[in-house]
Design an enzyme around this catalytic site. Structure first.
Site, mmCIF file in Angstrom:
data_model
loop_
_atom_site.group_PDB
_atom_site.id
_atom_site.type_symbol
_atom_site.label_atom_id
_atom_site.label_comp_id
_atom_site.label_asym_id
_atom_site.label_seq_id
_atom_site.Cartn_x
_atom_site.Cartn_y
_atom_site.Cartn_z
ATOM 1 N N GLU A 292 22.077 -4.746 7.838
ATOM 2 C CA GLU A 292 20.767 -4.870 8.500
ATOM 3 C C GLU A 292 20.924 -5.486 9.879
ATOM 4 O OE1 GLU A 292 16.583 -4.229 7.202
ATOM 5 O OE2 GLU A 292 18.504 -3.825 6.237
ATOM 6 N N SER B 50 16.961 4.669 -0.080
ATOM 7 C CA SER B 50 16.022 3.550 0.002
ATOM 8 C C SER B 50 15.983 2.858 -1.355
ATOM 9 C CB SER B 50 14.625 4.056 0.352
ATOM 10 O OG SER B 50 14.628 4.702 1.595
ATOM 11 N N LEU C 296 0.832 -1.204 0.000
ATOM 12 C CA LEU C 296 0.000 0.000 0.000
ATOM 13 C C LEU C 296 0.866 1.254 0.000
ATOM 14 C CD1 LEU C 296 -2.854 1.110 0.023
ATOM 15 C CD2 LEU C 296 -2.879 0.915 2.501
ATOM 16 N N TYR C 297 1.992 1.218 0.737
ATOM 17 C CA TYR C 297 2.925 2.354 0.752
ATOM 18 C C TYR C 297 3.474 2.594 -0.657
ATOM 19 C CZ TYR C 297 7.039 5.201 1.663
ATOM 20 O OH TYR C 297 7.980 6.205 1.622
ATOM 21 N N ASP C 298 3.880 1.509 -1.328
ATOM 22 C CA ASP C 298 4.425 1.630 -2.686
ATOM 23 C C ASP C 298 3.391 2.210 -3.647
ATOM 24 O OD1 ASP C 298 6.830 0.612 -1.837
ATOM 25 O OD2 ASP C 298 6.360 -1.452 -2.406
ATOM 26 N N CYS D 127 -17.350 10.870 25.877
ATOM 27 C CA CYS D 127 -17.331 9.440 25.534
ATOM 28 C C CYS D 127 -16.144 8.796 26.248
ATOM 29 C CB CYS D 127 -17.202 9.267 24.023
ATOM 30 S SG CYS D 127 -16.966 7.565 23.485
ATOM 31 N N LYS E 60 16.620 -9.729 0.857
ATOM 32 C CA LYS E 60 16.189 -8.461 1.452
ATOM 33 C C LYS E 60 15.808 -8.748 2.903
ATOM 34 C CE LYS E 60 13.168 -4.491 0.987
ATOM 35 N NZ LYS E 60 12.804 -4.489 2.406
#
EC number: 6.5.1.2
Length: 587
Positions: free
Chosen positions: A176, A84, A34-36, A435, A118
């Site tokens: 990483e 990135s 969704l980010y891409d 509330c 990755k």
């Protein structure tokens, strides 16, 4: 053109927020896929906008997209930008990438790629001078990261001193930091037994550990490190191959994972991708795809970069695996701003070593689009290998016992009538501080960095104060005393006095911070700044109307409606008026 520009601004703010959640807070709330999609949409809109409008490229909005560092750590400026990678999710997109590379280098017969896993962890930059580790930092926004050296020194697989001969004067090693699945399981079991919050996945556990203020915690977490690249490479021997440079780095004592491949053609790359996908469930660490790079450093430099991505490398992500389960409950949760979020509860399934028993449906429209019903069989996956999500409903398994989901018209917490958006996609409870479900979250937000920033008074302490009856509204923060804090938390005089002083200090607050602290639906930090800039005084904002709000850029009908509903609420008006008297609000 104005519509395109407004869409660009909206997407820019969304992406900045998601970058912050992922890179800075290590708490992603959307999947990588969704980010891409958001990022690619922004790229397309910018191309369209700048094609039609002759503007200085320096003002391109995409260049501003990045993740800010937390203020807990000092800044570190990378010698070479830490970029990135652009992500793709299917082989046909790699075909396109390969085609563009070959078109650019028509004169070269064989294009060689270097491929490796990755790793799904936290990217770090290690800077060595004369063979000694000088500093370690996170990626940050690509140019500036957080200095996490003290914590990195606790990771045994990271060399503190480079071994061997011909050591470069200066070098940046990139790799990483990750946590093994087996260690992640042990950590979560320990958290569970001690009543602490469990980590959602190994990546968040690794990233959260590295950002601890106490290095001893990092030492106990058993973090690991694999090298995958480099930044500054000040070496007296000329090495043009990425692969050969990594082998040299390995000789200097850095851990390089054994599964990598130098590929002479597209077929070999695809074979490596399928191999990695096949064995990933057997690995004791998370991977979410493969990285494909041009092996030649010279060719890499010729291609250069676009926006924040190198043109010579790409990440080919795996498809998420689905599992079947059955929904046994749908509940409607009330968020801080009153937003009603449906959540599906299903019989537990195991995806990549993580037990999953619920998934957010995000909004009412999702229920209608998927036609989800109670007792339906559904397929569930981890979007981006992280966030549980329902992919589809198995209609062929539906029987007479399934029940249509009744969308509430009244708040499940306080029974106030809900307000629905124009498109009926979302609904929210306008009761605000009246509330209970909202009130707890609103009080926490009011005291947070986005609000008045009461230092030393954390989430757990605020909940305790609410439970003890000391906190009902934001006004009650200012009637807290040293005695009350000591009674509940058994704090010493110094700490109690410090918290009370911090609350008193926070009485001087900017108008945008004050507006943001109220937690009005749709009004975050950027919208609050727009409102503060337009009104210039709290009294004018307090007495606003639809006509005035409609004149402000980026304030649509839904946000206007939420602001007016909030300000018309008698309880809210009373709270705001009292706060105006207590606080020193400035522009």
């Amino acid at each position: 053109m104005k519509d395109i520009y407004n869409q660009i601004l909206k997407l820019q703010l969304q992406i900045k927020y998601h970058n912050y959640m992922y890179h800075t807070l290590d708490s992603p709330i959307i999947s990588d896929i969704l980010y891409d999609e958001l990022y690619n949409k922004l790229l397309q809109l910018e191309k369209l906008y700048f094609k039609k409008k002759s503007l200085d490229k320096k003002i391109k909005l995409l260049d501003q997209v990045g993740a800010k560092k937390l203020h807990i750590f000092t800044e570190f400026f990378h010698k070479i930008p830490m970029l990135s990678l652009r992500s793709i999710n299917n082989i046909s997109d790699f075909d396109l990438f390969d085609k563009k590379i070959k078109e650019y280098f028509k004169h070269i017969n064989v294009i060689t790629y270097f491929c490796d896993f990755k790793f799904d962890g936290l990217a770090v930059n290690l800077f060595y001078k004369n063979g000694i580790l000088i500093s370690a930092s996170t990626r940050g926004n690509g140019s500036v990261g957080e200095n996490i050296t003290k914590n990195i020194l606790m990771i045994s697989s990271i060399p503190k001193k480079i071994a061997g001969s011909n050591i470069p004067k200066k070098i940046e090693i990139r790799g990483e930091i990750f946590m093994r699945k087996s260690d992640f399981f042990i950590l979560n079991q320990s958290c569970k037994l001690s009543g602490k919050k469990e980590f959602s996945n190994p990546r968040n556990a690794a990233a959260g550990s590295v950002r601890q203020l106490n290095p001893e915690i990092v030492k106990k977490r058993k973090l690991n490190f694999f090298v995958y690249g480099f930044g500054l490479f000040d070496y007296n021997k000329k090495i043009d191959s990425h692969y050969q440079r990594l082998l040299q780095i390995k000789k200097w004592g850095f851990p390089l994972y054994k599964n990598y491949c130098v590929c002479k053609n597209k077929k070999e790359v695809i074979h490596f991708y399928h191999y990695a996908n096949k064995i990933r469930s057997q690995l004791d660490f998370e991977i979410d795809g493969i990285v494909i790079k041009l092996d030649s450093i010279k060719l890499q430099n010729n291609l250069g970069c676009i926006e924040k991505y190198p043109k010579w490398a790409i990440a080919l992500k795996f498809f998420s695996l689905d599992k079947e389960t059955k929904i046994f409950k749908i509940s409607f949760k009330v968020g801080r701003t009153g937003i009603i979020t449906p959540v599906a509860y299903f019989f537990p399934i195991n995806l990549f070593g993580v037990s999953i028993s619920k998934a957010s449906l995000y909004n009412i429209k999702t229920i209608k689009l998927l036609d989800i019903r109670l007792h339906d069989y559904v397929t569930v996956y981890r979007a981006g290998d992280v966030i549980p999500k329902i992919r589809n409903v198995l209609i062929h398994k539906r029987n007479k016992y399934t029940q249509k989901i009744i969308i509430p018209t009244y708040c499940p917490s306080c029974c106030t009538k809900l307000i629905f958006s124009d498109d009926l996609k979302t609904c929210y409870c306008p009761a605000s501080f009246s509330c209970f479900s909202q009130n707890v979250k609103r009080l926490i937000y009011f005291s947070s960095k986005n609000g008045l920033n009461f230092k030393g008074l954390g989430k757990k302490n605020i909940i305790k104060l609410i439970n003890y009856g000391y906190l009902y509204t934001p006004i009650d923060f200012f009637s807290l005393t040293v005695k009350k804090l000591k009674n509940i938390f058994r704090m010493g005089d110094k700490l109690s006095e410090k918290i009370i002083k911090n609350i008193a200090f926070s009485k001087r607050v900017s108008l945008d911070k004050f507006i943001c602290s109220l937690g009005i639906f749709g009004v975050g930090t950027s919208i609050a700044k727009r409102l503060a800039y337009y009104y210039r005084s709290v009294e004018k904002f307090f007495n606003t109307n639809y006509d005035t709000l409609s004149k402000i850029d980026h304030i649509g009908y839904n946000i206007s409606n939420a602001i007016i509903s909030f300000l018309k609420n008698k309880s809210n008006r009373s709270i705001i008026l009292k706060l105006i008297r207590i606080l020193n609000i400035f522009i």
